[in-house]
Design an enzyme around this catalytic site. Structure first.
Site, PDB file in Angstrom:
ATOM      1  N   CYS A   1      -0.214   3.011   6.391  1.00 21.37           N
ATOM      2  CA  CYS A   1       0.017   1.656   6.862  1.00 21.37           C
ATOM      3  C   CYS A   1       0.255   0.756   5.661  1.00 21.37           C
ATOM      4  O   CYS A   1      -0.158   1.070   4.544  1.00 21.37           O
ATOM      5  CB  CYS A   1      -1.153   1.155   7.698  1.00 21.37           C
ATOM      6  SG  CYS A   1      -2.746   1.159   6.831  1.00 21.37           S
TER       7      CYS A   1
ATOM      8  N   HIS B   1      -8.975   3.928  -2.429  1.00 18.39           N
ATOM      9  CA  HIS B   1      -7.562   3.601  -2.204  1.00 18.39           C
ATOM     10  C   HIS B   1      -7.057   2.725  -3.356  1.00 18.39           C
ATOM     11  O   HIS B   1      -7.040   1.503  -3.251  1.00 18.39           O
ATOM     12  CB  HIS B   1      -7.460   2.877  -0.855  1.00 18.39           C
ATOM     13  CG  HIS B   1      -6.109   2.372  -0.484  1.00 18.39           C
ATOM     14  ND1 HIS B   1      -4.932   2.841  -1.017  1.00 18.39           N
ATOM     15  CD2 HIS B   1      -5.750   1.405   0.417  1.00 18.39           C
ATOM     16  CE1 HIS B   1      -3.907   2.197  -0.461  1.00 18.39           C
ATOM     17  NE2 HIS B   1      -4.381   1.314   0.394  1.00 18.39           N
TER      18      HIS B   1
ATOM     19  N   CYS C   1       0.806  -1.229   0.000  1.00 17.62           N
ATOM     20  CA  CYS C   1       0.000   0.000   0.000  1.00 17.62           C
ATOM     21  C   CYS C   1       0.839   1.279   0.000  1.00 17.62           C
ATOM     22  O   CYS C   1       0.342   2.341  -0.344  1.00 17.62           O
ATOM     23  CB  CYS C   1      -0.948   0.013   1.195  1.00 17.62           C
ATOM     24  SG  CYS C   1      -2.214  -1.258   1.116  1.00 17.62           S
TER      25      CYS C   1
END
Length: 382
Positions: A368, A338, A89
């Site tokens: 994160c 996202h 991510c």
């Protein structure tokens, strides 16, 4: 060591899964912000020393090396190299941080950094989900990110109401920012095709600005049995398709090309944390990047903390003491989504334009990352 400045930064609209970009090839989506940067800054692509793109699922249509192919698709010829990276991510933000390092070290003068993820056409986990049995000689269990977020909620005594209220506020802030035109300077339209018709996508497709806590309370849990958790689709980040990119350059190169930088990259950081809860990385990443920059939380005017799941942001707020009023001020991933490999550079992009809009001085972005990592970047307005 020379400074690394952000000359300009853009992103595409984020299309909802199965929506606006379902007929758009990921390579075309990745090329869109490159064309926009060229048009906005008026440069000859040959001045770009490298393109660094994050992509979390680099298989099938996102395979080969999309960072090399995207500038070719964008019409930049064959002289602009490209490298694709995967820090899960944090990939898009890592692209920005790597670009800053190359420029600050004097190895390169102009780098385009960003990322892409087409989560409709290349779904999550298309690149595999297995670990070697030897992994369990080192760690007792392998959890999902959703389960990690549930354990964070338990650790911090977060109720479903707590996380749902943050989700509703993310949607409200996105709507307010959109209505006030705060995204206009950074969001670039994408001309594409949808069901055989030519269309221009101009707006994020995922936000649900009418969301309220009462409505969220009726959604089924996503990762646990009812009554044993707090997370569902409404307080988790949206699955979307999108790309983002920025021009990172030395101050000398910016002057030589007649560019007026928007921000300076002050410091970067990456950390490893427990891979079971896995999503607490933004806390030590924030602490360490501030320490390296000789700054405190009070020295930062704006924060972006990726809303992968609402408990991640709430835990970060509690541990860092940062002000929620300064955090994700234009809405976050629960609202706009996202797109894994693109989000990190998109968050930095949001901060750069918000610094410019408000005249604030410094901003910090943190995310994160799966398997227990965290990443952070501090920028300041110039």
């Amino acid at each position: 060591m020379q400074d690394a400045v952000i000359v300009d930064a853009v992103r595409t609209p984020f299309g909802k899964r199965g929506g606006e970009f379902r007929d758009t090839h990921p390579q075309d989506l990745a090329a869109a912000p490159l064309r926009a940067l060229e048009e906005r800054l008026g440069f000859d692509p040959v001045v770009v020393d490298d393109v660094v793109y994050g992509c979390v699922t680099p298989v099938d249509e996102q395979g080969w090396n999309i960072a090399r192919i995207a500038p070719m698709v964008a019409g930049w010829g064959d002289q602009v190299p490209g490298v694709q990276l995967n820090r899960m991510c944090g990939s898009g933000q890592q692209a920005v941080n790597f670009a800053a390092g190359q420029v600050r070290a004097g190895f390169q003068d102009v780098v385009v950094a960003g990322g892409v993820e087409h989560m409709t056409r290349v779904p999550m986990s298309s690149d595999g989900t297995d670990v070697t049995p030897t992994y369990f000689e080192q760690f007792e269990e392998l959890t999902t990110q959703g389960e990690g977020a549930e354990r964070i909620a338990e650790r911090y005594d977060l109720t479903r109401s707590d996380v749902d209220e943050l989700a509703v506020e993310s949607q409200r802030r996105w709507k307010e920012a959109w209505d006030e035109g705060r995204y206009e300077s950074q969001l670039v339209p994408v001309d594409t095709e949808l069901d055989g018709e030519s269309v221009t996508v101009t707006e994020d497709g995922h936000p649900r600005p009418g969301t309220d806590v009462a409505g969220l309370s009726n959604l089924p849990l996503a990762f646990r049995e009812e009554g044993d958790g707090v997370l569902h689709a409404g307080n988790s980040s949206g699955i979307v398709d999108g790309a983002s990119a920025m021009v990172v350059a030395s101050e000398e190169a910016a002057r030589a090309h007649g560019w007026e930088p928007k921000a300076r990259i002050v410091q970067t950081e990456v950390v490893g944390v427990d891979p079971v809860t896995m999503l607490l990385g933004p806390i030590p990443a924030t602490e360490r990047v501030l320490e390296r920059a000789d700054l405190t939380v009070d020295d930062i005017d704006l924060f972006e903390v990726n809303e992968a799941f609402a408990p991640v942001v709430l835990a970060w707020l509690e541990e860092t003491g940062a002000d929620w009023a300064k955090t994700n001020v234009n809405g976050g991933a629960i609202a706009h989504g996202h797109p894994l490999g693109a989000t990190g550079s998109a968050l930095v992009t949001k901060l750069v334009h918000e610094l410019d809009r408000t005249g604030a001085e410094r901003a910090l972005s943190t995310m994160c990352i799966g398997f227990g990592q965290g990443i952070a970047t501090i920028v300041e307005r110039v």
